[in-house]
Design a protein around this motif. Sequence first.
Motif, PDB file in Angstrom:
ATOM      1  N   PHE B  39      43.718  37.668  21.909  1.00  0.00           N
ATOM      2  CA  PHE B  39      45.066  38.199  21.975  1.00  0.00           C
ATOM      3  C   PHE B  39      46.017  37.998  23.193  1.00  0.00           C
ATOM      4  CE2 PHE B  39      44.318  41.858  24.684  1.00  0.00           C
ATOM      5  CZ  PHE B  39      42.923  41.815  25.071  1.00  0.00           C
ATOM      6  N   GLU B  40      47.339  38.299  22.942  1.00  0.00           N
ATOM      7  CA  GLU B  40      48.289  38.376  24.108  1.00  0.00           C
ATOM      8  C   GLU B  40      49.187  39.451  23.797  1.00  0.00           C
ATOM      9  OE1 GLU B  40      50.659  34.616  23.143  1.00  0.00           O
ATOM     10  OE2 GLU B  40      48.785  33.525  22.298  1.00  0.00           O
TER      11      GLU B  40
ATOM     12  N   ILE C  44      54.750  45.599  35.860  1.00  0.00           N
ATOM     13  CA  ILE C  44      53.662  46.303  36.473  1.00  0.00           C
ATOM     14  C   ILE C  44      53.262  45.332  37.745  1.00  0.00           C
ATOM     15  CG2 ILE C  44      51.210  46.736  36.177  1.00  0.00           C
ATOM     16  CD1 ILE C  44      51.708  46.308  33.215  1.00  0.00           C
ATOM     17  N   ARG C  45      53.308  46.209  39.042  1.00  0.00           N
ATOM     18  CA  ARG C  45      53.035  45.723  40.183  1.00  0.00           C
ATOM     19  C   ARG C  45      52.050  46.480  40.727  1.00  0.00           C
ATOM     20  NH1 ARG C  45      57.714  42.742  42.355  1.00  0.00           N
ATOM     21  NH2 ARG C  45      56.811  43.374  44.511  1.00  0.00           N
TER      22      ARG C  45
ATOM     23  N   GLU D   9      48.274  32.833  42.018  1.00  0.00           N
ATOM     24  CA  GLU D   9      48.316  33.430  40.824  1.00  0.00           C
ATOM     25  C   GLU D   9      46.950  33.350  40.326  1.00  0.00           C
ATOM     26  OE1 GLU D   9      50.818  31.659  37.988  1.00  0.00           O
ATOM     27  OE2 GLU D   9      51.082  33.392  36.969  1.00  0.00           O
ATOM     28  N   VAL D  10      46.304  34.645  40.077  1.00  0.00           N
ATOM     29  CA  VAL D  10      44.748  34.556  39.866  1.00  0.00           C
ATOM     30  C   VAL D  10      44.560  35.358  38.655  1.00  0.00           C
ATOM     31  CG1 VAL D  10      42.610  35.454  40.617  1.00  0.00           C
ATOM     32  CG2 VAL D  10      44.292  34.700  42.336  1.00  0.00           C
ATOM     33  N   THR D  11      43.726  35.091  37.710  1.00  0.00           N
ATOM     34  CA  THR D  11      43.313  35.763  36.394  1.00  0.00           C
ATOM     35  C   THR D  11      41.944  36.401  36.680  1.00  0.00           C
ATOM     36  OG1 THR D  11      44.578  34.017  35.040  1.00  0.00           O
ATOM     37  CG2 THR D  11      42.956  35.375  33.921  1.00  0.00           C
ATOM     38  N   GLY D  12      41.958  37.721  36.622  1.00  0.00           N
ATOM     39  CA  GLY D  12      40.820  38.475  36.570  1.00  0.00           C
ATOM     40  C   GLY D  12      40.550  38.953  35.216  1.00  0.00           C
ATOM     41  N   VAL D  22      42.155  43.545  37.114  1.00  0.00           N
ATOM     42  CA  VAL D  22      43.000  43.315  38.297  1.00  0.00           C
ATOM     43  C   VAL D  22      42.063  43.493  39.635  1.00  0.00           C
ATOM     44  CG1 VAL D  22      45.095  43.842  39.689  1.00  0.00           C
ATOM     45  CG2 VAL D  22      45.146  43.932  37.079  1.00  0.00           C
ATOM     46  N   ALA D  25      40.033  40.371  40.195  1.00  0.00           N
ATOM     47  CA  ALA D  25      40.846  39.480  40.729  1.00  0.00           C
ATOM     48  C   ALA D  25      41.183  39.339  42.250  1.00  0.00           C
ATOM     49  CB  ALA D  25      42.323  39.238  39.881  1.00  0.00           C
ATOM     50  N   GLU D  40      51.647  41.266  41.548  1.00  0.00           N
ATOM     51  CA  GLU D  40      52.398  41.356  40.185  1.00  0.00           C
ATOM     52  C   GLU D  40      51.870  40.982  39.018  1.00  0.00           C
ATOM     53  OE1 GLU D  40      55.709  38.736  41.232  1.00  0.00           O
ATOM     54  OE2 GLU D  40      55.589  39.302  43.452  1.00  0.00           O
ATOM     55  N   VAL D  41      51.479  41.866  37.955  1.00  0.00           N
ATOM     56  CA  VAL D  41      51.142  41.305  36.581  1.00  0.00           C
ATOM     57  C   VAL D  41      52.097  40.342  35.962  1.00  0.00           C
ATOM     58  CG1 VAL D  41      50.075  42.032  34.385  1.00  0.00           C
ATOM     59  CG2 VAL D  41      49.595  43.479  36.556  1.00  0.00           C
ATOM     60  N   GLU D  43      50.773  38.385  33.187  1.00  0.00           N
ATOM     61  CA  GLU D  43      50.365  38.168  31.791  1.00  0.00           C
ATOM     62  C   GLU D  43      49.091  39.017  31.438  1.00  0.00           C
ATOM     63  OE1 GLU D  43      48.404  34.327  31.042  1.00  0.00           O
ATOM     64  OE2 GLU D  43      49.571  33.980  29.406  1.00  0.00           O
ATOM     65  N   ILE D  44      48.977  39.514  30.219  1.00  0.00           N
ATOM     66  CA  ILE D  44      47.880  40.089  29.810  1.00  0.00           C
ATOM     67  C   ILE D  44      47.309  39.527  28.384  1.00  0.00           C
ATOM     68  CG2 ILE D  44      46.955  42.422  29.072  1.00  0.00           C
ATOM     69  CD1 ILE D  44      49.321  43.813  30.396  1.00  0.00           C
ATOM     70  N   ARG D  45      46.256  39.068  28.404  1.00  0.00           N
ATOM     71  CA  ARG D  45      45.605  38.470  27.265  1.00  0.00           C
ATOM     72  C   ARG D  45      44.001  38.895  27.205  1.00  0.00           C
ATOM     73  NH1 ARG D  45      47.984  33.039  26.108  1.00  0.00           N
ATOM     74  NH2 ARG D  45      45.758  32.464  25.073  1.00  0.00           N
ATOM     75  N   THR D  59      46.553  38.298  34.673  1.00  0.00           N
ATOM     76  CA  THR D  59      46.700  37.596  35.475  1.00  0.00           C
ATOM     77  C   THR D  59      47.632  38.230  36.395  1.00  0.00           C
ATOM     78  OG1 THR D  59      46.610  35.651  34.061  1.00  0.00           O
ATOM     79  CG2 THR D  59      48.023  35.306  35.840  1.00  0.00           C
ATOM     80  N   LYS D  61      50.018  37.637  40.146  1.00  0.00           N
ATOM     81  CA  LYS D  61      50.274  36.975  41.585  1.00  0.00           C
ATOM     82  C   LYS D  61      50.171  37.786  42.620  1.00  0.00           C
ATOM     83  CE  LYS D  61      54.104  33.917  39.478  1.00  0.00           C
ATOM     84  NZ  LYS D  61      55.420  33.437  39.869  1.00  0.00           N
TER      85      LYS D  61
ATOM     86  N   VAL J   4      36.407  34.921  37.699  1.00  0.00           N
ATOM     87  CA  VAL J   4      37.883  35.212  37.961  1.00  0.00           C
ATOM     88  C   VAL J   4      38.458  33.490  38.051  1.00  0.00           C
ATOM     89  CG1 VAL J   4      39.517  35.532  39.883  1.00  0.00           C
ATOM     90  CG2 VAL J   4      37.521  36.960  39.390  1.00  0.00           C
ATOM     91  N   TYR J   5      39.882  33.334  37.425  1.00  0.00           N
ATOM     92  CA  TYR J   5      40.196  32.035  37.586  1.00  0.00           C
ATOM     93  C   TYR J   5      41.569  31.914  38.378  1.00  0.00           C
ATOM     94  CZ  TYR J   5      37.452  32.003  33.411  1.00  0.00           C
ATOM     95  OH  TYR J   5      36.356  31.996  32.547  1.00  0.00           O
ATOM     96  N   LYS J   6      41.579  30.634  39.127  1.00  0.00           N
ATOM     97  CA  LYS J   6      43.052  30.671  39.761  1.00  0.00           C
ATOM     98  C   LYS J   6      43.998  29.622  38.852  1.00  0.00           C
ATOM     99  CE  LYS J   6      44.871  29.508  44.357  1.00  0.00           C
ATOM    100  NZ  LYS J   6      44.567  29.001  45.872  1.00  0.00           N
TER     101      LYS J   6
END
Lengths: 68, 68, 68, 68, 68, 68, 68, 68, 68, 68, 68, 68
Positions: B39-40, C44-45, D9-12, D22, D25, D40-41, D43-45, D59, D61, J4-6
Amino acid sequence: MDNVYKKIEVTGTSAKSMEEAVNQAVARAAQTIRHMRWFEVTEIRGAIEDNQVAQWQVTVKIGFALDD
Amino acid sequence: MDNVYKKIEVTGTSAKSMEEAVNQAVARAAQTIRHMRWFEVTEIRGAIEDNQVAQWQVTVKIGFALDD
Amino acid sequence: MDNVYKKIEVTGTSAKSMEEAVNQAVARAAQTIRHMRWFEVTEIRGAIEDNQVAQWQVTVKIGFALDD
Amino acid sequence: MDNVYKKIEVTGTSAKSMEEAVNQAVARAAQTIRHMRWFEVTEIRGAIEDNQVAQWQVTVKIGFALDD
Amino acid sequence: MDNVYKKIEVTGTSAKSMEEAVNQAVARAAQTIRHMRWFEVTEIRGAIEDNQVAQWQVTVKIGFALDD
Amino acid sequence: MDNVYKKIEVTGTSAKSMEEAVNQAVARAAQTIRHMRWFEVTEIRGAIEDNQVAQWQVTVKIGFALDD
Amino acid sequence: MDNVYKKIEVTGTSAKSMEEAVNQAVARAAQTIRHMRWFEVTEIRGAIEDNQVAQWQVTVKIGFALDD
Amino acid sequence: MDNVYKKIEVTGTSAKSMEEAVNQAVARAAQTIRHMRWFEVTEIRGAIEDNQVAQWQVTVKIGFALDD
Amino acid sequence: MDNVYKKIEVTGTSAKSMEEAVNQAVARAAQTIRHMRWFEVTEIRGAIEDNQVAQWQVTVKIGFALDD
Amino acid sequence: MDNVYKKIEVTGTSAKSMEEAVNQAVARAAQTIRHMRWFEVTEIRGAIEDNQVAQWQVTVKIGFALDD
Amino acid sequence: MDNVYKKIEVTGTSAKSMEEAVNQAVARAAQTIRHMRWFEVTEIRGAIEDNQVAQWQVTVKIGFALDD
Amino acid sequence: MDNVYKKIEVTGTSAKSMEEAVNQAVARAAQTIRHMRWFEVTEIRGAIEDNQVAQWQVTVKIGFALDD
């Protein structure tokens, strides 16, 4: 009544090319949808395996005419 | 044929949290859709009543594999 | 006259969660605004201190009805 | 020289919540980065398995000060 | 269970006006969808013939409640 | 001092048309704001009732000059 | 209660530079707003007269802390 | 092999001007990066203190060539 | 007939500043276009040489009135 | 700890095709990065020489897993 | 050779309606352009005078076929 | 005077591939424009006929240097 169209969003995949991924998306959609008229590419992504592009993933919105 | 996925857009709601709203969306979609994969989140909104958040409304695009 | 709504943009903060940050924003807005109806999350920050999330900062647009 | 910051940019990920994703991450980034200041968020998936949300993927920044 | 809504994307057309195009989209969707609640305009385009606007094409996302 | 303008965001509604919804927004804003100069449409939505568009909801940013 | 901030949108103008236009916006806002903390540039436009830039118009969102 | 470039995102700051903030970002990046070719401004913000712009914060993506 | 305007997109460059780059764009456009009224900045980029900003590249949309 | 991904942003180039440009970007990144999993195309540009496309320039964000 | 189209951006104005503003844009463009095929609305703004909408300003991209 | 560039927007079409569509756009533009330097892809669409992609439609902004 003037024509009305519906748009659906489909992601096609291909190991070979972006065009092939779109073709796959359209071909699969054709199994259940009639009167497809146009598509719009909304996202291009892909999978990486063994340091190489393993799969192209192209998302398209497909527009088709609704029957009266 | 390579896999093809369809994305649908669903808005889940919850009085409690954003996560719960997404869970509701996915649970409801599961009643009619199989092979959901991802999902996104595309939109986060909500209703305010009596000066308080009364409902979280989270819209997600849900991607699922189309059967061959 | 049909209803008219105004939207204002408010950033709530919380050490705990995104939902709490939104609740704070709505609670504070309630001190001066009446007839709030809905909100839309626009950003969202957060702040990081000592290698940890120290504060969630969620910006919402809050819609409220203008009195006739 | 005035301060200069870099953003990565990191995805937790988390099975539990967006906030936890987050936190993951930021915690992982802390292993190699110092002077983190904000996130800063973007992307949310998430992943769906067995008709349920199996993983939240958020994700961010992350901004951190560069040493002089 | 809290309410869950689905959004579909439909393009209505009209030789006359943007509002008429949206009305067409909603009227056509009503043939197969129940419990429609709101719409969001996502795109306004049109066809030009003989140096005049021949058709307004307005795309809307239509949100409707899913039955429990 | 050169002119400075403020923008506020207002949602007008109308059962009839998009233009009427904007007119409503401007008319209501005029009750408390002077020196309005321009508007920018930022969102077009609406409510559906009984399978028909029941209300147009058009959000505008209204720019007005601040007195010196 | 954690801090809550409000953002307002202001367009400053200047015949000289973009920075001056922002300075004007902040200076004018200071006449009625306290506790301003940050700004975000959202739009850069301008007027052309006699084939030259006659005025820079820079829109900023200004964030300020709301008193408890 | 054809050239490949990497983009990093850096925020420069300055009490004086937007250009100076970008110059700072580039100068600092030059301490660790070679072969910088171009930049793209992605965000302009700033800090306000005592009712005045105290700091310009300009974020740029910097593109540089990767050595073969 | 009400006024009609055309917008063209022009990229001005300058070794000195963003404002100078826009001035260059407008000055050059003036060689072939009359009745220019406004501009909108759509992109800010630049070239880096020898670890310094060598050129500011600012793209503007320029609006001008079409003669009746 | 959950994974965790970058994400890094890389621009690949090719005289031949968009796919080839992405392949170049991934191949070059593989020289210094391990555990690459996916990419997202963020920009497609190119150079024109002698009235022909001389180079495709495709920017991708590449996501890779960070070691625990 | 397959067809090639050019898009130009034109702002039409009208005291009456959005549709009329688009009609004006298309009518004026027809004085110098042939083979117009479609338009896309990219911006809706307007002027306010005496607390009322005085002018609708609708910007469209107009696509037309280039002669071989 | 520093260089000034103009950007035009052109849609190329091809039954074969996206690259071919861009090549067509550039080739056609070359009939009337000199000093073309770069392009930016802004939209990828296409026509579907008989359940297959019948035409790729790729829109590019083409940048070219204006003569002094």
